[in-house]
Scaffold this motif. Structure first.
Motif, PDB file in Angstrom:
ATOM      1  N   THR A   1       0.829  -1.208   0.000  1.00 11.48           N
ATOM      2  CA  THR A   1       0.000   0.000   0.000  1.00 11.48           C
ATOM      3  C   THR A   1       0.860   1.254   0.000  1.00 11.48           C
ATOM      4  OG1 THR A   1      -1.567  -1.267   1.340  1.00 11.48           O
ATOM      5  CG2 THR A   1      -2.010   1.054   1.081  1.00 11.48           C
TER       6      THR A   1
ATOM      7  N   TYR B   1       1.420   4.040  -2.882  1.00 14.95           N
ATOM      8  CA  TYR B   1       0.624   5.246  -3.075  1.00 14.95           C
ATOM      9  C   TYR B   1       1.219   6.446  -2.330  1.00 14.95           C
ATOM     10  CZ  TYR B   1      -2.870   1.757  -4.453  1.00 14.95           C
ATOM     11  OH  TYR B   1      -3.523   0.717  -5.054  1.00 14.95           O
TER      12      TYR B   1
ATOM     13  N   GLU C   1      -4.733  -4.004  -4.435  1.00 16.96           N
ATOM     14  CA  GLU C   1      -5.448  -3.767  -5.696  1.00 16.96           C
ATOM     15  C   GLU C   1      -6.521  -4.817  -5.925  1.00 16.96           C
ATOM     16  OE1 GLU C   1      -5.390  -1.332  -8.112  1.00 16.96           O
ATOM     17  OE2 GLU C   1      -4.251  -0.237  -6.599  1.00 16.96           O
TER      18      GLU C   1
ATOM     19  N   LYS D   1      -9.401  -4.134  -3.616  1.00 15.46           N
ATOM     20  CA  LYS D   1     -10.148  -2.960  -4.083  1.00 15.46           C
ATOM     21  C   LYS D   1     -11.092  -3.308  -5.223  1.00 15.46           C
ATOM     22  CE  LYS D   1      -7.793   0.327  -6.130  1.00 15.46           C
ATOM     23  NZ  LYS D   1      -6.893   1.493  -6.249  1.00 15.46           N
ATOM     24  N   GLN D   2     -10.587  -4.027  -6.201  1.00 12.22           N
ATOM     25  CA  GLN D   2     -11.426  -4.384  -7.346  1.00 12.22           C
ATOM     26  C   GLN D   2     -12.565  -5.315  -6.939  1.00 12.22           C
ATOM     27  OE1 GLN D   2     -11.239  -2.843 -10.227  1.00 12.22           O
ATOM     28  NE2 GLN D   2      -9.519  -1.703  -9.356  1.00 12.22           N
TER      29      GLN D   2
ATOM     30  N   GLY E   1      -5.223   4.339  -0.809  1.00 12.66           N
ATOM     31  CA  GLY E   1      -5.280   3.589  -2.064  1.00 12.66           C
ATOM     32  C   GLY E   1      -6.611   3.631  -2.777  1.00 12.66           C
TER      33      GLY E   1
ATOM     34  N   SER F   1      -3.413  -8.871  -2.549  1.00 16.56           N
ATOM     35  CA  SER F   1      -2.906  -7.530  -2.812  1.00 16.56           C
ATOM     36  C   SER F   1      -4.003  -6.521  -2.557  1.00 16.56           C
ATOM     37  CB  SER F   1      -2.390  -7.391  -4.248  1.00 16.56           C
ATOM     38  OG  SER F   1      -3.472  -7.290  -5.165  1.00 16.56           O
TER      39      SER F   1
END
Length: 310
Positions: free
Chosen positions: A102, A105, A225, A228-229, A244, A223
């Motif tokens: 993280t 970012y 990412e 998040k998705q 993030g 991860s």
């Protein structure tokens, strides 16, 4: 023998990672380009440098000797470049930093002005999981590490960079109208976790345990990412670092769900071993941070205050 410095760099990276695919990613080259240069390098030796067993690449004993020689040659080349810059009165050297996932970012914003002002300094930044970050610091492989939780077993110095806030978030498409209490949010919706050992995962588990929430269904992704998705798609909810998810919040792909006790606030810390003998480049970077970190926060992270539990 007619090998090039470029071929030495490629072979050294392949020998360190033992993967052409991963080496190409770290070198920012295509996989075919790495394979071609590796073959051209191999063709200059009568003894194999690598071998493939199953589908895994291994470095032969001879290849390991060549890799050691390649590293020495490349280090001498770097030394020549750095000495040239030193005689010109410029700061030179390599800055090696290991960053938790993280932290990608955060860290670039605290590096860009320094790197732009010091053309003679090379940057190597490894973005990886928390365990590997702590290991690389412990083994003295890096100058600095960026973490949100200080390692307990290492004696380190640190600079507090900025807050790290973790909020409970979900997709704006999810319907929460039938959920009457925040406890039911955790019990009724799938909860998405980071992998074991992640600082975010640890903070999330402590929060859930301290509030006696029962998680009905949980998923684990490796991860930030990926988490998040998954949350954006409506697969579940999660406690995530605000740093993030800026764009997803502004685009209304995600929303912060108000939960008592959140956000969890920690701090991003740049750390280094107390026993570390820092290079001139590393010492100069610490001076830069101490002089400029607040300006960087004010200019690049003022948006942090826009988001609150709602």
């Amino acid at each position: 023998m007619n090998y090039t410095l470029h071929q030495l760099q490629i072979f050294l990276k392949v020998s360190q990672i033992q993967s052409i695919t991963k080496a190409s990613q770290e070198l920012h080259l295509t996989q075919p380009a790495v394979s071609i240069q590796l073959k051209n390098f191999q063709d200059q030796f009568p003894i194999p440098l690598t071998e493939v067993v199953g589908r895994k690449l291994y470095i032969t004993d001879f290849g390991k000797e060549i890799a050691l020689a390649a590293e020495k040659i490349l280090n001498e080349v770097y030394a020549i470049n750095y000495k040239t810059l030193a005689f010109q009165g410029e700061l030179y050297g390599r800055l090696k930093i290991s960053v938790v996932s993280t932290g990608k970012y955060v860290m670039p914003y605290f590096l860009s002005d320094f790197m732009n002002a010091n053309a003679g300094v090379d940057l190597i930044m490894d973005v990886t999981n928390k365990s590997r970050v702590v290991e690389s610091l412990e083994l003295n492989e890096v100058d600095f590490a960026l973490v949100s939780v200080l390692p307990e077993k290492l004696k380190v110095n640190s600079i507090d960079l900025m807050p790290n806030k973790l909020f409970f978030v979900g997709s704006t498409d999810l319907n929460y109208t039938n959920i009457k209490t925040k406890k039911q949010v955790f019990e009724a919706l799938p909860i998405i976790y980071r992998e074991e050992g992640s600082a975010t995962r640890n903070a999330m588990e402590r929060f859930i345990a301290n509030h006696n929430y029962l998680v009905r269904k949980k998923m684990e992704l490796t991860s930030n990412e990926a988490v998040k998705q998954a949350v954006v798609s409506g697969l579940g909810c999660s406690i995530m670092p605000l740093i993030g998810i800026k764009n997803e919040l502004k685009n209304k792909d995600l929303k912060i769900i108000k939960v008592k006790g959140l956000p969890i606030t920690t701090n991003w810390n740049l750390i280094w071993l107390k026993t570390k003998k820092l290079s001139p480049a590393a010492l100069a970077y610490l001076e830069f941070l101490n002089a400029n970190k607040q300006d960087i926060i004010d200019q690049k992270f003022s948006w942090f205050t826009e988001f609150k539990s709602s």
